[in-house]
Design an enzyme around this catalytic site. Structure first.
Site, mmCIF file in Angstrom:
data_model
loop_
_atom_site.group_PDB
_atom_site.id
_atom_site.type_symbol
_atom_site.label_atom_id
_atom_site.label_comp_id
_atom_site.label_asym_id
_atom_site.label_seq_id
_atom_site.Cartn_x
_atom_site.Cartn_y
_atom_site.Cartn_z
ATOM 1 C CE LYS A 1 -2.082 -0.830 3.775
ATOM 2 N NZ LYS A 1 -1.591 -2.315 4.275
ATOM 3 N NE ARG B 1 -4.423 -1.238 9.819
ATOM 4 C CZ ARG B 1 -3.187 -0.661 9.317
ATOM 5 N NH1 ARG B 1 -3.498 0.645 8.827
ATOM 6 N NH2 ARG B 1 -2.226 -1.170 9.287
ATOM 7 N NE ARG C 1 6.992 -3.348 5.411
ATOM 8 C CZ ARG C 1 5.566 -3.197 5.492
ATOM 9 N NH1 ARG C 1 5.094 -2.923 4.409
ATOM 10 N NH2 ARG C 1 5.124 -3.485 6.652
ATOM 11 N NE ARG D 1 1.622 -4.769 11.151
ATOM 12 C CZ ARG D 1 2.608 -4.637 10.049
ATOM 13 N NH1 ARG D 1 3.794 -5.237 10.523
ATOM 14 N NH2 ARG D 1 2.474 -3.654 9.317
ATOM 15 N NE ARG E 1 6.133 -0.785 9.697
ATOM 16 C CZ ARG E 1 4.982 -0.597 9.164
ATOM 17 N NH1 ARG E 1 5.025 -0.019 7.827
ATOM 18 N NH2 ARG E 1 3.762 -1.157 9.680
HETATM 19 P P1 AMP Z 1 0.652 0.643 8.540
HETATM 20 O O1 AMP Z 1 1.936 1.339 8.618
HETATM 21 O O2 AMP Z 1 -0.541 0.985 8.030
HETATM 22 O O3 AMP Z 1 0.996 -1.024 8.319
HETATM 23 O O4 AMP Z 1 0.082 0.678 10.288
HETATM 24 C C1 AMP Z 1 1.237 0.491 11.410
HETATM 25 C C2 AMP Z 1 0.345 0.315 12.541
HETATM 26 O O5 AMP Z 1 -0.255 1.554 13.063
HETATM 27 C C3 AMP Z 1 -0.695 -0.848 12.779
HETATM 28 O O6 AMP Z 1 -0.449 -2.068 12.931
HETATM 29 C C4 AMP Z 1 -1.360 -0.348 13.891
HETATM 30 O O7 AMP Z 1 -0.900 -0.500 15.119
HETATM 31 C C5 AMP Z 1 -1.196 1.186 13.620
HETATM 32 N N1 AMP Z 1 -2.581 1.746 12.737
HETATM 33 C C6 AMP Z 1 -2.233 2.458 11.344
HETATM 34 N N2 AMP Z 1 -3.441 2.853 10.869
HETATM 35 C C7 AMP Z 1 -4.311 2.369 11.777
HETATM 36 C C8 AMP Z 1 -5.734 2.527 11.931
HETATM 37 N N3 AMP Z 1 -6.370 2.934 10.894
HETATM 38 N N4 AMP Z 1 -6.376 1.965 13.057
HETATM 39 C C9 AMP Z 1 -5.749 1.587 14.101
HETATM 40 N N5 AMP Z 1 -4.537 1.376 13.990
HETATM 41 C C10 AMP Z 1 -3.369 1.852 13.057
#
Ligand code: AMP
Length: 207
Positions: free
Chosen positions: A13, A88, A127, A163, A152
């Protein structure tokens, strides 16, 4: 263009959003990037989010909804935006829908990047990223020599498993809502970055 990119962790994404926004001239709004920035800055929001993120859990809806609804009202998002990682959960999708309705806007599209779970684990645990935010993979797309990279905190196998559980349990249930509206576009996320970009453009009718 007001759109959402959705998909499991590691579906691509962030990488695809960064490519697409250059074409559309709209801001790339990544809830994950915004939360990571808040963690780095040590803000109150960041301190709260960090506990959830490290474990691969979702940050509470109230925190994320406030952050994103505030962000999409900024002047640079007046003509459109690309949301990456938000909504989400069903309450997040409902809050976004209500806010857009109130502002008199419609969503144009939601693109679902589909990748099977067994591939996701390999992608996520391999990654890495550099200080400028460029994303690499230890096998598929190694960083150039001399570029130092980090992993990360939530790209460990354990957090990735959590996740994926959250993705299937909490995020997939938002899809029927958009499917009913007729704006959900499913795209195969397996292939080169260019192949996947081309599929997304085709799905959006902008190729
Ligand atoms: P991402 O970079 O989109 O994979 O997000 C990394 C982490 O941030 C996720 O595993 C969640 O802990 C948190 N996070 C990101 N976006 C959301 C969201 N829309 N709702 C809840 N937690 C989020």
């Amino acid at each position: 263009m007001r759109m959402i990119l959705v998909g499991p962790p590691g579906a691509g994404k962030g990488t695809q959003a960064a490519r697409l926004v250059q074409n559309f001239r709209i801001p790339h709004i990544s809830s994950g990037d915004m939360l990571r920035a808040a963690v780095k800055e040590g803000t109150e929001l960041g301190q709260e989010a960090d506990r959830y993120m490290k474990a691969g859990k979702l940050v509470p809806d109230a925190v994320v909804i406030g952050m994103i609804l505030d962000r999409i009202t900024k002047p640079d998002a007046a003509n459109g935006f690309m949301l990456d990682g938000f909504p989400r959960t069903v309450p997040q999708a409902e809050a976004l829908d209500a806010a857009l309705k109130k502002a008199g806007f419609d969503l144009d599209a939601i693109v679902l990047i589909e990748v099977a779970d067994d591939l996701i684990k390999e992608r996520v645990t391999g990654r890495r990223s550099d200080a400028a935010g460029n994303i690499y993979h230890i096998k598929n797309n190694p960083a150039p020599a001399g570029v130092s990279v980090v992993q990360r905190k939530d790209d460990t196998e354990e957090a990735c498993t959590e996740r994926l559980v959250k993705y299937h349990g909490e995020t997939e249930p938002i899809l029927p809502f958009y499917e009913k509206k007729g704006i959900l576009k499913r795209v195969n996320g397996v292939g080169s970055l260019d192949e996947v970009s081309a599929r997304i453009r085709k799905a959006l009718g902008t190729h």
